[in-house]
Design an enzyme around this catalytic site. Structure first.
Site, PDB file in Angstrom:
ATOM      1  CG  LEU A   1      -2.272  -0.596   1.198  1.00  0.00           C
ATOM      2  CD1 LEU A   1      -2.948  -0.470   2.560  1.00  0.00           C
ATOM      3  CD2 LEU A   1      -3.131   0.056   0.133  1.00  0.00           C
ATOM      4  CG  ASP A   2       0.787   4.037  -3.223  1.00  0.00           C
ATOM      5  OD1 ASP A   2       1.635   3.192  -3.552  1.00  0.00           O
ATOM      6  OD2 ASP A   2      -0.024   4.536  -4.023  1.00  0.00           O
ATOM      7  N   PRO A   3       2.513   4.800   0.883  1.00  0.00           N
ATOM      8  CG  PRO A   3       4.732   5.499   1.158  1.00  0.00           C
ATOM      9  CD  PRO A   3       3.785   4.921   0.137  1.00  0.00           C
TER      10      PRO A   3
END
Length: 308
Positions: free
Chosen positions: A46-48
């Site tokens: 998951l993206d930051p």
């Protein structure tokens, strides 16, 4: 001599509600330390910027993480129209600004129609896809851009839930999609169709395979329990290893059948499926692992849990 793993033998799946500002690996390592677990892995990045459902596999459950990597996902997101960023999300450098005041809700709804079903996407340079062993986002941060091949993905459901007009109009989007679908790419492509550019400002994963937000636990909750040495309550959040495999057909074996399967031998099971991968358990309910139906109808072991 085999290397001794540091930590305790934790087994199961924890569904974390990942906080924003933390990478998937940072979240994994933080939770692994909290549980003092010997072995753990996450099931897709998951993206930051993103929050929400991030299944973490511990111990024996790591053997089945691929089934979660391959699972469908669902997201709630906000697209900002009128601004293009280098990364396609709010964390990236602002590259262009356009007035999106003229864009209407009806235009957004119509434009979204072309992103439903099977579509082709060119992965973002800020994705975790690797090129020569290096994640693309690391190359992007060095100012390096490489050619990426378009990939076919499936958007099974795409809904415009709210629209707020203005120079920086906002569209709240809900979508259900196949693995490998990049929400930021949909936002960027939508911006191109509308002629004003767009990026993702909010991204929340609401579902990953069989797991939803209501199954998740927050990092502050785990940290609070750890601070009070309440390991038993932390372990209570762990789901059984086979939870990730509930979509697979179940084959039940007798005790003797389970014995031979654990020895690596295929076994004959009456009324088993004709082919494919199956979830295998004893008639008592004890989960054994994953098997495959052979051409002669026997079940062969593929990934088994170790007796504990």
């Amino acid at each position: 001599m085999a290397r001794h793993r540091r930590g305790r033998p934790v087994n199961g799946i924890l569904v974390l509600d990942k906080p924003s500002g933390m990478s998937s690996n940072q979240a994994l390592q933080t939770v692994k330390r909290l549980f003092f677990a010997a072995k753990a892995g996450h099931t897709g990045s998951l993206d930051p910027l993103a929050t929400g459902v991030l299944p973490l596999c511990f111990g024996e459950a790591t053997k089945f993480s691929q089934y979660l990597l391959d699972a469908d996902k669902a997201y709630a997101s906000t697209f900002v129209l009128g601004a293009i960023t280098a990364s396609g999300d709010a964390d990236g450098e602002l590259l262009e600004e356009h007035d999106a005041s003229a864009v209407t809700e009806a235009e957004v709804a119509t434009a979204l129609e072309q992103f439903r079903g099977e579509i082709e996407q060119v992965p973002s340079m800020f994705s975790a896809i690797k090129r020569d062993g290096q994640p693309l986002y690391k190359l992007a941060r060095q100012g390096i851009e490489v050619e990426r091949e378009a990939r076919q993905v499936t958007v099974k459901h795409l809904e415009l839930r709210a629209f707020r007009p203005g120079p920086r109009a906002e569209a709240d989007i809900y979508l259900e999609c196949s693995k490998g679908t990049y929400v930021r790419s949909i936002a960027e492509d939508l911006g191109r169709v509308l002629g004003c550019g767009a990026h993702v400002s909010v991204l929340r994963r609401t579902k990953a395979g069989p797991f939803a937000l209501e199954d998740s636990v927050s990092l502050p909750t785990l940290e609070s329990l750890k601070q009070n040495d309440e390991l038993a309550q932390m372990d209570a959040f762990l789901l059984p290893e086979d939870t990730a495999l509930r979509a697979l057909p179940l084959v039940e074996l007798t005790e003797s059948g389970g014995f031979y399967l654990r020895q690596g031998q295929p076994v004959l099971v009456p009324n088993a499926p004709c082919n494919g991968i199956v979830r295998v358990a004893l008639e008592s309910g004890e989960f054994l692992g994953v098997g495959e139906i052979l051409d002669d109808g026997r079940v062969a072991p593929r990934r088994l849990v170790v007796n504990r």
